[in-house]
Design a protein around this motif. Structure first.
Motif, short mmCIF file in Angstrom:
data_model
loop_
_atom_site.label_atom_id
_atom_site.label_comp_id
_atom_site.label_asym_id
_atom_site.label_seq_id
_atom_site.Cartn_x
_atom_site.Cartn_y
_atom_site.Cartn_z
N MET A 1 0.87 -1.19 0.01
CA MET A 1 -0.03 0.05 0.12
C MET A 1 1.10 1.19 -0.24
O MET A 1 0.54 2.30 -0.73
CB MET A 1 -0.78 0.08 1.19
CG MET A 1 -1.77 0.96 1.43
SD MET A 1 -3.16 0.85 0.02
CE MET A 1 -3.93 2.35 0.36
N VAL A 2 1.88 1.14 0.85
CA VAL A 2 2.87 2.36 0.69
C VAL A 2 3.51 2.59 -0.56
O VAL A 2 3.70 3.77 -1.04
CB VAL A 2 3.97 1.97 1.92
CG1 VAL A 2 4.87 3.21 2.08
CG2 VAL A 2 3.35 1.92 3.25
N THR A 3 3.86 1.60 -1.19
CA THR A 3 4.49 1.46 -2.51
C THR A 3 3.60 2.24 -3.60
O THR A 3 4.05 3.12 -4.21
CB THR A 3 4.90 0.11 -3.18
OG1 THR A 3 5.43 -0.38 -1.98
CG2 THR A 3 5.75 0.35 -4.40
N LEU A 4 2.13 1.75 -3.65
CA LEU A 4 1.19 2.52 -4.33
C LEU A 4 1.26 3.88 -4.28
O LEU A 4 0.96 4.82 -5.04
CB LEU A 4 -0.05 2.14 -4.20
CG LEU A 4 -1.21 2.44 -5.11
CD1 LEU A 4 -1.05 2.08 -6.44
CD2 LEU A 4 -2.56 1.67 -4.71
N LEU A 5 1.20 4.36 -2.91
CA LEU A 5 0.83 5.68 -2.46
C LEU A 5 2.43 6.43 -2.85
O LEU A 5 2.18 7.93 -3.27
CB LEU A 5 0.80 6.02 -1.03
CG LEU A 5 0.43 7.43 -0.52
CD1 LEU A 5 -0.54 7.90 -0.91
CD2 LEU A 5 0.41 7.22 0.94
N VAL A 6 3.45 5.95 -2.62
CA VAL A 6 4.69 6.67 -3.03
C VAL A 6 4.45 6.82 -4.84
O VAL A 6 5.02 7.84 -5.38
CB VAL A 6 5.82 5.82 -2.80
CG1 VAL A 6 7.26 6.27 -3.45
CG2 VAL A 6 5.93 5.82 -1.38
N TRP A 7 4.47 5.82 -5.50
CA TRP A 7 4.19 5.82 -6.86
C TRP A 7 3.14 6.95 -7.31
O TRP A 7 3.23 7.74 -8.19
CB TRP A 7 3.75 4.61 -7.72
CG TRP A 7 5.00 3.81 -7.84
CD1 TRP A 7 5.29 2.66 -6.89
CD2 TRP A 7 6.33 3.88 -8.48
NE1 TRP A 7 6.62 2.03 -7.37
CE2 TRP A 7 6.99 2.99 -8.30
CE3 TRP A 7 6.47 5.11 -9.34
CZ2 TRP A 7 8.26 2.77 -8.96
CZ3 TRP A 7 7.80 4.76 -10.07
CH2 TRP A 7 8.32 3.83 -10.04
N VAL A 9 1.94 9.65 -5.48
CA VAL A 9 2.70 11.02 -5.26
C VAL A 9 3.62 11.42 -6.22
O VAL A 9 3.65 12.45 -6.78
CB VAL A 9 3.08 11.09 -3.89
CG1 VAL A 9 3.95 12.38 -3.47
CG2 VAL A 9 1.95 11.15 -2.90
N SER A 10 4.42 10.29 -6.48
CA SER A 10 5.66 10.76 -7.62
C SER A 10 4.96 11.17 -9.04
O SER A 10 5.51 11.97 -9.71
CB SER A 10 6.61 9.62 -7.81
OG SER A 10 7.17 9.06 -6.66
N ALA A 11 3.93 10.51 -9.29
CA ALA A 11 3.44 10.72 -10.64
C ALA A 11 2.74 12.07 -10.74
O ALA A 11 2.82 12.94 -11.60
CB ALA A 11 2.23 9.65 -10.90
N VAL A 12 2.01 12.47 -9.57
CA VAL A 12 1.28 13.69 -9.58
C VAL A 12 2.52 14.94 -9.51
O VAL A 12 2.28 15.90 -10.11
CB VAL A 12 0.42 13.71 -8.20
CG1 VAL A 12 0.02 15.28 -7.98
CG2 VAL A 12 -0.86 12.89 -8.26
N LEU A 13 3.55 14.67 -8.58
CA LEU A 13 4.54 15.56 -8.77
C LEU A 13 5.30 15.85 -10.14
O LEU A 13 5.55 16.87 -10.64
CB LEU A 13 5.67 15.46 -7.67
CG LEU A 13 5.24 15.49 -6.15
CD1 LEU A 13 6.22 14.81 -5.32
CD2 LEU A 13 4.79 16.99 -6.03
#
Length: 110
Positions: A1-7, A9-13
């Protein structure tokens, strides 16, 4: 779940960075109607907010017939694809292809 959230946020940034860079590059070329020297992240944010304000407004439909619609969009000047230029490119490609193909090196199947 954390990995999905990191990806996520990275995509939005990354998408935000692309929009900012594109906006700065466009404004560097000069947008008609903007004051001189109005570029950067402040101009991007102002344009972004203006776009959100006008997002809900829908243009009213206009009744026109097809002939009027097409007549208004006639462009003067050369067409997008020039037939003579296209013919020249095809002739050069044909000449290049015939020079590089070695006739007689292909053997017939037995």
């Amino acid at each position: 779940m954390v990995t999905l959230l990191v990806w996520l946020v990275s995509a939005v940034l990354l998408a935000t960075a692309v929009f900012v860079v594109a906006s700065v590059m466009e404004r560097g070329q000069g947008v008609p109607g903007d004051p001189p020297g109005d570029n950067g992240i402040v101009a991007f944010w102002r344009s972004f907010r203006a776009g959100l304000r006008h997002r809900g407004r829908v243009a009213r439909p206009v009744d026109t017939d097809l002939d009027t619609f097409l007549a208004d969009r006639v462009e003067e000047g050369p067409g997008y694809v020039d037939a003579e230029q296209l013919a020249d490119v095809l002739n050069r490609a044909r000449e290049t292809a015939t020079r590089h193909i070695h006739v007689g090196t292909v053997r017939a199947p037995k």
